[in-house]
Design a protein around this motif. Sequence first.
Motif, PDB file in Angstrom:
ATOM      1  N   SER A 109     -29.301  -7.398  14.561  1.00  0.00           N
ATOM      2  CA  SER A 109     -30.380  -8.171  14.107  1.00  0.00           C
ATOM      3  C   SER A 109     -29.931  -9.162  12.926  1.00  0.00           C
ATOM      4  O   SER A 109     -29.759 -10.557  13.229  1.00  0.00           O
ATOM      5  CB  SER A 109     -32.182  -8.026  13.072  1.00  0.00           C
ATOM      6  N   LEU A 110     -29.518  -9.014  11.729  1.00  0.00           N
ATOM      7  CA  LEU A 110     -28.791  -9.937  10.861  1.00  0.00           C
ATOM      8  C   LEU A 110     -27.932 -10.623  11.430  1.00  0.00           C
ATOM      9  O   LEU A 110     -28.275 -12.374  11.044  1.00  0.00           O
ATOM     10  CB  LEU A 110     -28.502  -9.470   9.835  1.00  0.00           C
ATOM     11  N   GLU A 111     -27.150 -10.312  12.052  1.00  0.00           N
ATOM     12  CA  GLU A 111     -25.900 -11.011  12.783  1.00  0.00           C
ATOM     13  C   GLU A 111     -26.806 -12.026  13.724  1.00  0.00           C
ATOM     14  O   GLU A 111     -26.080 -13.214  13.625  1.00  0.00           O
ATOM     15  CB  GLU A 111     -24.727 -10.338  13.598  1.00  0.00           C
ATOM     16  N   LYS A 112     -27.074 -11.696  14.520  1.00  0.00           N
ATOM     17  CA  LYS A 112     -28.073 -12.579  15.141  1.00  0.00           C
ATOM     18  C   LYS A 112     -28.920 -13.848  14.418  1.00  0.00           C
ATOM     19  O   LYS A 112     -28.882 -14.825  14.623  1.00  0.00           O
ATOM     20  CB  LYS A 112     -29.038 -12.206  16.143  1.00  0.00           C
ATOM     21  N   GLU A 113     -29.349 -14.033  13.940  1.00  0.00           N
ATOM     22  CA  GLU A 113     -30.039 -14.590  12.124  1.00  0.00           C
ATOM     23  C   GLU A 113     -28.953 -15.446  11.643  1.00  0.00           C
ATOM     24  O   GLU A 113     -29.277 -16.561  11.263  1.00  0.00           O
ATOM     25  CB  GLU A 113     -31.228 -14.188  10.961  1.00  0.00           C
ATOM     26  N   GLY A 114     -27.366 -15.187  11.836  1.00  0.00           N
ATOM     27  CA  GLY A 114     -26.171 -15.835  11.600  1.00  0.00           C
ATOM     28  C   GLY A 114     -25.937 -15.512  10.227  1.00  0.00           C
ATOM     29  O   GLY A 114     -24.860 -15.795   9.778  1.00  0.00           O
ATOM     30  N   PHE A 115     -26.239 -14.025   9.581  1.00  0.00           N
ATOM     31  CA  PHE A 115     -25.116 -13.544   8.806  1.00  0.00           C
ATOM     32  C   PHE A 115     -24.653 -13.107   8.807  1.00  0.00           C
ATOM     33  O   PHE A 115     -24.181 -11.824   9.845  1.00  0.00           O
ATOM     34  CB  PHE A 115     -26.400 -12.199   8.285  1.00  0.00           C
ATOM     35  N   ILE A 116     -23.081 -12.635   7.921  1.00  0.00           N
ATOM     36  CA  ILE A 116     -22.211 -12.706   8.928  1.00  0.00           C
ATOM     37  C   ILE A 116     -21.464 -11.761   8.132  1.00  0.00           C
ATOM     38  O   ILE A 116     -21.504 -11.873   6.620  1.00  0.00           O
ATOM     39  CB  ILE A 116     -20.973 -14.407   8.807  1.00  0.00           C
ATOM     40  N   PHE A 117     -21.066 -10.853   8.520  1.00  0.00           N
ATOM     41  CA  PHE A 117     -19.896  -9.726   8.128  1.00  0.00           C
ATOM     42  C   PHE A 117     -19.018  -9.471   8.804  1.00  0.00           C
ATOM     43  O   PHE A 117     -19.209  -9.253  10.246  1.00  0.00           O
ATOM     44  CB  PHE A 117     -20.773  -8.813   7.177  1.00  0.00           C
ATOM     45  N   ASP A 118     -17.785  -8.760   8.224  1.00  0.00           N
ATOM     46  CA  ASP A 118     -16.506  -8.188   8.953  1.00  0.00           C
ATOM     47  C   ASP A 118     -17.603  -6.283   9.611  1.00  0.00           C
ATOM     48  O   ASP A 118     -17.215  -5.304   8.135  1.00  0.00           O
ATOM     49  CB  ASP A 118     -15.565  -7.556   7.952  1.00  0.00           C
TER      50      ASP A 118
END
Length: 136
Positions: A109-118
């Motif tokens: 969900s955070l990735e969909k919001e634009g939070f970037i992590f490997d």
Amino acid sequence: MNENIYVHKSSYLRVRRFFVLNKFEGAVNNNEYVRRVQRGYMAKSMEVEKFLNMIIETLSKEFEKEVKLEEMGEGQIRIVIDSYEVRTSMSYLEEIKSPYGIDRFILESLEKEGFIFDRNRSQYIQYCFGIYNGMK
């Protein structure tokens, strides 16, 4: 018994037996396996609220950022890290509760919001996404 292992004695013995049977083949790292088994027992035995609080603490340590958990009433919650947020219900989290199911839901969900992590940044994140030993 190792003081860092908080599983029932019979469970510990099963894990230890598994490791002893496989240690010469190099089939498993004892600490990794014990952590996954321990996480499974916690997911199974803890109430969703307590398990979620543990996940929030883990995410905060992982990203070295404050992760907030806010109750919005009527079983609705909001999870916030930086300017990114995830909104969901406790009943939905109860449905997806598994060793890494809630973690994965939050991270996706955070990735969909634009939070970037490997996704390969740590063993914890890899486990959340089902990546074991660098393989999907």
